[in-house]
Design a protein around this motif. Structure first.
Motif, PDB file in Angstrom:
ATOM      1  N   GLU A 185       0.833  -1.200   0.000  1.00 53.71           N
ATOM      2  CA  GLU A 185       0.000   0.000   0.000  1.00 53.71           C
ATOM      3  C   GLU A 185       0.870   1.254   0.000  1.00 53.71           C
ATOM      4  O   GLU A 185       1.792   1.389   0.798  1.00 53.71           O
ATOM      5  N   GLN A 186       0.589   2.157  -0.910  1.00 55.34           N
ATOM      6  CA  GLN A 186       1.327   3.411  -1.021  1.00 55.34           C
ATOM      7  C   GLN A 186       0.373   4.580  -0.843  1.00 55.34           C
ATOM      8  O   GLN A 186      -0.792   4.512  -1.237  1.00 55.34           O
ATOM      9  N   ASN A 187       0.901   5.658  -0.277  1.00 53.67           N
ATOM     10  CA  ASN A 187       0.046   6.808  -0.010  1.00 53.67           C
ATOM     11  C   ASN A 187       0.212   7.878  -1.084  1.00 53.67           C
ATOM     12  O   ASN A 187       0.903   7.696  -2.077  1.00 53.67           O
ATOM     13  N   ALA A 188      -0.440   9.037  -0.832  1.00 50.75           N
ATOM     14  CA  ALA A 188      -0.440  10.111  -1.821  1.00 50.75           C
ATOM     15  C   ALA A 188       0.951  10.682  -2.051  1.00 50.75           C
ATOM     16  O   ALA A 188       1.226  11.233  -3.117  1.00 50.75           O
ATOM     17  N   ALA A 189       1.835  10.569  -1.052  1.00 43.19           N
ATOM     18  CA  ALA A 189       3.186  11.099  -1.225  1.00 43.19           C
ATOM     19  C   ALA A 189       3.904  10.437  -2.390  1.00 43.19           C
ATOM     20  O   ALA A 189       4.676  11.074  -3.098  1.00 43.19           O
ATOM     21  N   LEU A 190       3.627   9.155  -2.611  1.00 42.66           N
ATOM     22  CA  LEU A 190       4.216   8.464  -3.760  1.00 42.66           C
ATOM     23  C   LEU A 190       3.306   8.568  -4.979  1.00 42.66           C
ATOM     24  O   LEU A 190       3.770   8.830  -6.089  1.00 42.66           O
ATOM     25  N   GLY A 191       2.016   8.366  -4.778  1.00 40.61           N
ATOM     26  CA  GLY A 191       1.090   8.393  -5.899  1.00 40.61           C
ATOM     27  C   GLY A 191       1.143   9.690  -6.679  1.00 40.61           C
ATOM     28  O   GLY A 191       1.038   9.691  -7.914  1.00 40.61           O
TER      29      GLY A 191
ATOM     30  N   LYS B 135      -4.339 -13.556 -11.770  1.00 39.42           N
ATOM     31  CA  LYS B 135      -4.187 -12.174 -12.227  1.00 39.42           C
ATOM     32  C   LYS B 135      -3.469 -11.332 -11.185  1.00 39.42           C
ATOM     33  O   LYS B 135      -3.391 -11.677 -10.003  1.00 39.42           O
ATOM     34  N   VAL B 136      -2.956 -10.206 -11.658  1.00 36.39           N
ATOM     35  CA  VAL B 136      -2.385  -9.162 -10.801  1.00 36.39           C
ATOM     36  C   VAL B 136      -3.176  -7.888 -11.063  1.00 36.39           C
ATOM     37  O   VAL B 136      -3.469  -7.564 -12.218  1.00 36.39           O
ATOM     38  N   ILE B 137      -3.515  -7.173  -9.979  1.00 27.31           N
ATOM     39  CA  ILE B 137      -4.387  -6.009 -10.096  1.00 27.31           C
ATOM     40  C   ILE B 137      -3.723  -4.803  -9.447  1.00 27.31           C
ATOM     41  O   ILE B 137      -3.170  -4.899  -8.341  1.00 27.31           O
ATOM     42  N   LEU B 138      -3.769  -3.674 -10.133  1.00 25.75           N
ATOM     43  CA  LEU B 138      -3.382  -2.388  -9.553  1.00 25.75           C
ATOM     44  C   LEU B 138      -4.647  -1.677  -9.119  1.00 25.75           C
ATOM     45  O   LEU B 138      -5.555  -1.453  -9.929  1.00 25.75           O
ATOM     46  N   ARG B 139      -4.738  -1.361  -7.808  1.00 21.41           N
ATOM     47  CA  ARG B 139      -5.919  -0.684  -7.258  1.00 21.41           C
ATOM     48  C   ARG B 139      -5.534   0.706  -6.756  1.00 21.41           C
ATOM     49  O   ARG B 139      -4.376   0.962  -6.410  1.00 21.41           O
ATOM     50  N   ASP B 140      -6.527   1.589  -6.690  1.00 22.11           N
ATOM     51  CA  ASP B 140      -6.248   2.936  -6.185  1.00 22.11           C
ATOM     52  C   ASP B 140      -6.296   2.952  -4.659  1.00 22.11           C
ATOM     53  O   ASP B 140      -6.395   1.897  -4.011  1.00 22.11           O
ATOM     54  N   ALA B 141      -6.240   4.138  -4.058  1.00 24.81           N
ATOM     55  CA  ALA B 141      -6.162   4.264  -2.607  1.00 24.81           C
ATOM     56  C   ALA B 141      -7.409   3.747  -1.902  1.00 24.81           C
ATOM     57  O   ALA B 141      -7.353   3.412  -0.715  1.00 24.81           O
TER      58      ALA B 141
ATOM     59  N   GLN C 102      -3.190   8.909  -7.939  1.00 27.72           N
ATOM     60  CA  GLN C 102      -2.557  10.076  -7.324  1.00 27.72           C
ATOM     61  C   GLN C 102      -2.662  10.090  -5.804  1.00 27.72           C
ATOM     62  O   GLN C 102      -1.778  10.598  -5.110  1.00 27.72           O
ATOM     63  N   GLU C 103      -3.743   9.516  -5.265  1.00 21.81           N
ATOM     64  CA  GLU C 103      -3.917   9.472  -3.802  1.00 21.81           C
ATOM     65  C   GLU C 103      -3.267   8.242  -3.184  1.00 21.81           C
ATOM     66  O   GLU C 103      -3.375   8.031  -1.971  1.00 21.81           O
ATOM     67  N   GLY C 104      -2.623   7.431  -4.006  1.00 19.79           N
ATOM     68  CA  GLY C 104      -1.990   6.209  -3.519  1.00 19.79           C
ATOM     69  C   GLY C 104      -2.496   4.990  -4.258  1.00 19.79           C
ATOM     70  O   GLY C 104      -3.416   5.078  -5.078  1.00 19.79           O
ATOM     71  N   PHE C 105      -1.913   3.854  -3.987  1.00 17.02           N
ATOM     72  CA  PHE C 105      -2.327   2.629  -4.662  1.00 17.02           C
ATOM     73  C   PHE C 105      -1.909   1.436  -3.829  1.00 17.02           C
ATOM     74  O   PHE C 105      -1.153   1.538  -2.861  1.00 17.02           O
ATOM     75  N   ARG C 106      -2.385   0.263  -4.206  1.00 18.67           N
ATOM     76  CA  ARG C 106      -1.987  -0.996  -3.615  1.00 18.67           C
ATOM     77  C   ARG C 106      -2.085  -2.078  -4.688  1.00 18.67           C
ATOM     78  O   ARG C 106      -2.723  -1.872  -5.727  1.00 18.67           O
ATOM     79  N   ILE C 107      -1.447  -3.217  -4.437  1.00 19.78           N
ATOM     80  CA  ILE C 107      -1.432  -4.320  -5.383  1.00 19.78           C
ATOM     81  C   ILE C 107      -2.306  -5.447  -4.837  1.00 19.78           C
ATOM     82  O   ILE C 107      -2.204  -5.834  -3.670  1.00 19.78           O
ATOM     83  N   SER C 108      -3.158  -5.969  -5.696  1.00 16.48           N
ATOM     84  CA  SER C 108      -4.022  -7.084  -5.338  1.00 16.48           C
ATOM     85  C   SER C 108      -3.874  -8.169  -6.407  1.00 16.48           C
ATOM     86  O   SER C 108      -3.037  -8.073  -7.294  1.00 16.48           O
ATOM     87  N   GLY C 109      -4.683  -9.208  -6.292  1.00 13.80           N
ATOM     88  CA  GLY C 109      -4.631 -10.269  -7.290  1.00 13.80           C
ATOM     89  C   GLY C 109      -5.251 -11.544  -6.776  1.00 13.80           C
ATOM     90  O   GLY C 109      -5.789 -11.611  -5.655  1.00 13.80           O
ATOM     91  N   ASP C 110      -5.144 -12.596  -7.580  1.00 16.85           N
ATOM     92  CA  ASP C 110      -5.707 -13.888  -7.192  1.00 16.85           C
ATOM     93  C   ASP C 110      -4.904 -14.987  -7.884  1.00 16.85           C
ATOM     94  O   ASP C 110      -4.557 -14.882  -9.071  1.00 16.85           O
TER      95      ASP C 110
END
Length: 557
Positions: free
Chosen positions: A175-181, A205-211, A244-252
Motif C-alpha cells: 500500500e502506497q500513499n499520496a506522497a508516492l502516488g 491475475k495481478v491487479i493495480l488498485r487505487d487508494a 494520485q492518492e496512492g495505490f496498492r497491489i491485489s490479485g488472485d
C-alpha cells in the motif's frame, strides 16, 4: 481453546507528552463505508513494541465510525474482542495500552491490523512509556512500504520485497500513499514480480488498485508459464490520475515477491559515429525463408546511404540458391539478395551496402531473411568517408579505382588490372601510372597473423615478382619505384595476395602540383588555374572530359 485477548482503551492527554514515539506507518488511508479496508502492520513493523507501551492511531475526517485492532496472520477479518472503537466521536490521536503479556506476544508473532470505516487514518505510532525511542524493527529501518520515496527520472525503486513471496487471494499488499502516488505520471511503470501461480485458479491475475481499493487495471496470467515473471503496468494518463492518492497491489492465484516503480525518462535518440560498428543481433539460426534479428524503428532511424549491414553466415546447406536478404518492417524485400553459391569458406560476412532508397525503406525497422544458410550475427557499420593519409611534403591526388569486399587467403587472390581481372574492375585502372605514384590497398577484418603481398609481372616474365609494401593502420601501400615497374603494372596489373584480411578498396595516388591549391598560415588558397584529369594528370584547355581546376570539378567539352 483460543484465548481471548483484550486491549484496554485509554483516552490520553499526558501519554504523548511523557512517551517517546516510534512511527510505524504514516500516510493517508481512507477507510470506506464497507468496513473492509485496513492497514496491515507486519511483525517487523511492531518489533519495537514492549509491555505497557501504547499503540496510537491518528484519525481524521470522522463520520459515524467504529475502528478495530485485529491480529493479522490467521483470519485477518476476525477482530480481537474488546477492541472496538465504537464510541469515538472526535478526530485526533487515539491510543491503546498493551498491558497484557499474551496480547503483546500475539502482536509480535502475528502482526497487527487496523480496520474501520468512514474515516481517514494518517499515522500509527508506538508510544514508549519509559520515554526511550524504539528502533522500529530489526536494524532500526522504518516500514519500507511507507517510508518516503522520491522517484527520479530513469530510476527503478523497490517498494516491496519478500523473498518467500505473498500468496494473493484477493488480499492487498504494497500500500502506497499520496506522497508516492502524486509522483506518478503517464508512461511511468509499476512492475510486479510474480514467482508462481496456482494451477487451481481459473483466472490468475495481478491487479493495480487505487487508494480506496477500486481496480485501476489488471493483467491476466493464464498464458504465462515461465517464472519469475514481471507484470509491467505502464500507466496511461487516466491510470496515473487514478493513483494520485496512492495505490496498492491485489490479485488472485499468484505469489508476488517484489513491487517496483519506474519513473519514465525521455531517452536521447541513439547515435553512431562515422565508422562505428554496433552489434544488433547474435545467435545461431538456420534460415529456410524464416526471419531473424528483427530490429525496431529506433534502429532503423540510424541507417543512412552507404551504411553497411553485415550478416555473418556460419555455413550453408543444400538449397539450390543459398542466399541472405533484407526485409522491411512489413516483410517486404529491400535491395538485392546476396547469393552464396560460390562461397566455400565460412564464417563469411554478407555485406549489404545501403542505397538511399534502401535506408528509407528500412527506417521503420527491418529483419534478416534467407534460405539454406545459418546466420550468427548482424552488425551495423556506419559509413565513414576515407581521408587518405599522405606523406609529409608529398601531397597526393587520390583516385579510387576499385571497391568491393573480397576475403584474402593463400588460395584466394584479387587480380587488379588489365589482364587477369575477375572482379569487373575498369580496364584502364593503372593507365598513366608513373614513377613516384602510390598504390594503396585498403583492408578490414585483419587477423593477428595477417600477411600482405603485392606482385606484378615483370616484362614478359610470367613469374610474378613481389613488391615491398608498407603496412599501416587500415591500408598497405606501394610507392612506384621506377617507370619500368609503372609500365609493367599498367600493362599487366597487380595480384593482391596474402592471408587473413578483406580487400575493400584500391586507390591510385599521384603527386599533386603543389602550386595548384595551397593554404598558408590560415590564408585563403592561392589558385594556379592548372587543369587536371581525374587521375591528377595536368591537361590543357583542349582536353575533353571531367576536369579539376582550383579545387572544383567540371566537364570540359
Amino acid at each position: 481453546m483460543k484465548k481471548i485477548i483484550t486491549l484496554c482503551f485509554i483516552a490520553l492527554t499526558s501519554v504523548t507528552l511523557m512517551a517517546a514515539e516510534t512511527v510505524v506507518w504514516q500516510g493517508t488511508k481512507v477507510l470506506g463505508a464497507e468496513g473492509n479496508d485496513a492497514i496491515t502492520l507486519t511483525t517487523e513493523d511492531v518489533a519495537a513494541l514492549e509491555l505497557n507501551d501504547y499503540i496510537a492511531v491518528t484519525i481524521t475526517d470522522l463520520a459515524d465510525t467504529y475502528c478495530q485492532l485485529n491480529i493479522a496472520g490467521t483470519n485477518p477479518w476476525t477482530s480481537i474482542p474488546g477492541t472496538n472503537w465504537s464510541d469515538i466521536t472526535e478526530a485526533g490521536e487515539h491510543t491503546y495500552q498493551v498491558a497484557d503479556e499474551d496480547l503483546l506476544q500475539s502482536i509480535l508473532t502475528g502482526g497487527l491490523m487496523i480496520q474501520g470505516k468512514l474515516c481517514t487514518i494518517t499515522k500509527v505510532t508506538i508510544l514508549h512509556e519509559d520515554g526511550e525511542s524504539g528502533e522500529g524493527g530489526e536494524g532500526g529501518d522504518p516500514d519500507p512500504e511507507h517510508e518516503e520515496v522520491t522517484l527520479v527520472e530513469g530510476d527503478t525503486v523497490t517498494l516491496f520485497e519478500d523473498a518467500e513471496g505473498v500468496a494473493m487471494s484477493w488480499n492487498e499488499i504494497c500500500e502506497q500513499n499520496a506522497a508516492l502516488g502524486a509522483q506518478l505520471a503517464e508512461k511511468d511503470k509499476i512492475i510486479v514480480t510474480v514467482s508462481a501461480k496456482e494451477a487451481a485458479c481459473e483466472w490468475p491475475k495481478v491487479i493495480l488498485r487505487d487508494a480506496t481499493s477500486i481496480e485501476v487495471v489488471n493483467e491476466l496470467l493464464n498464458d504465462v508459464s515461465t517464472f519469475p515473471h514481471e507484470v509491467v503496468f505502464e500507466l496511461t494518463a487516466d491510470e496515473a490520475a487514478a493513483v494520485q492518492e496512492g495505490f496498492r497491489i491485489s490479485g488472485d492465484g499468484v505469489t508476488i515477491t517484489k513491487v517496483q516503480a519506474y519513473k519514465y525518462k525521455e531517452e536521447e535518440p541513439e547515435t553512431l559515429q562515422p565508422g562505428e560498428e554496433k552489434v544488433l543481433w547474435e545467435g545461431s539460426e538456420t534460415l529456410a525463408w524464416n526471419e531473424v534479428a528483427e530490429q525496431s524503428a529506433e534502429v532503423g532511424a540510424l541507417l543512412a546511404e552507404k551504411d553497411q549491414l553485415i550478416v555473418t553466415v556460419s555455413e550453408k546447406g543444400t538449397a539450390d540458391w543459398p542466399k541472405v536478404l533484407l526485409r522491411d518492417a512489413s516483410s517486404n524485400a529491400v535491395g538485392e539478395d546476396i547469393l552464396l553459391n560460390e562461397v566455400s569458406e565460412f564464417p563469411y560476412d554478407a555485406v549489404f551496402t545501403l542505397t538511399a532508397a534502401d535506408a528509407a525503406a528500412l527506417a521503420d525497422g527491418f529483419k534478416v531473411c534467407g534460405d539454406g544458410v545459418t546466420v550468427t550475427k548482424l552488425v551495423l557499420k556506419k559509413y565513414k568517408e576515407d581521408v587518405d593519409p599522405v606523406e609529409p611534403g608529398e601531397p597526393y591526388v587520390d583516385t579510387e579505382v576499385w571497391s568491393g569486399d573480397v576475403a584474402i587467403s593463400w588460395n584466394q587472390e584479387v587480380y587488379a588490372g588489365t589482364e587477369l581481372d575477375t572482379y569487373d574492375v575498369q580496364q584502364d585502372m593503372f593507365a598513366g601510372l608513373s614513377e613516384g605514384d602510390s598504390i594503396k590497398v585498403y583492408f578490414t577484418d585483419a587477423i593477428e597473423d595477417a600477411q600482405f603481398n603485392l606482385t606484378y609481372k615483370a616484362g614478359e616474365n610470367w613469374d610474378w615478382t613481389s613488391l615491398e609494401v608498407a603496412q599501416k593502420d587500415g591500408f598497405f601501400t606501394y610507392k612506384v619505384a621506377s617507370e619500368v615497374i609503372a609500365q609493367d603494372i599498367a600493362d599487366h596489373g597487380l595480384v593482391i595476395r596474402g592471408q587473413g584480411y578483406h580487400v575493400v578498396r584500391i586507390v591510385v595516388g599521384k603527386p599533386r602540383d603543389i602550386t595548384s591549391v595551397v593554404e598558408i598560415n590560415g590564408q585563403q588558397p592561392v589558385f594556379s588555374n592548372q587543369r587536371y584529369n581525374i587521375l591528377g594528370q595536368p591537361v590543357d584547355e583542349n582536353y575533353k572530359g571531367l576536369v579539376i581546376m582550383n579545387g572544383k570539378k567540371f566537364f570540359q567539352q
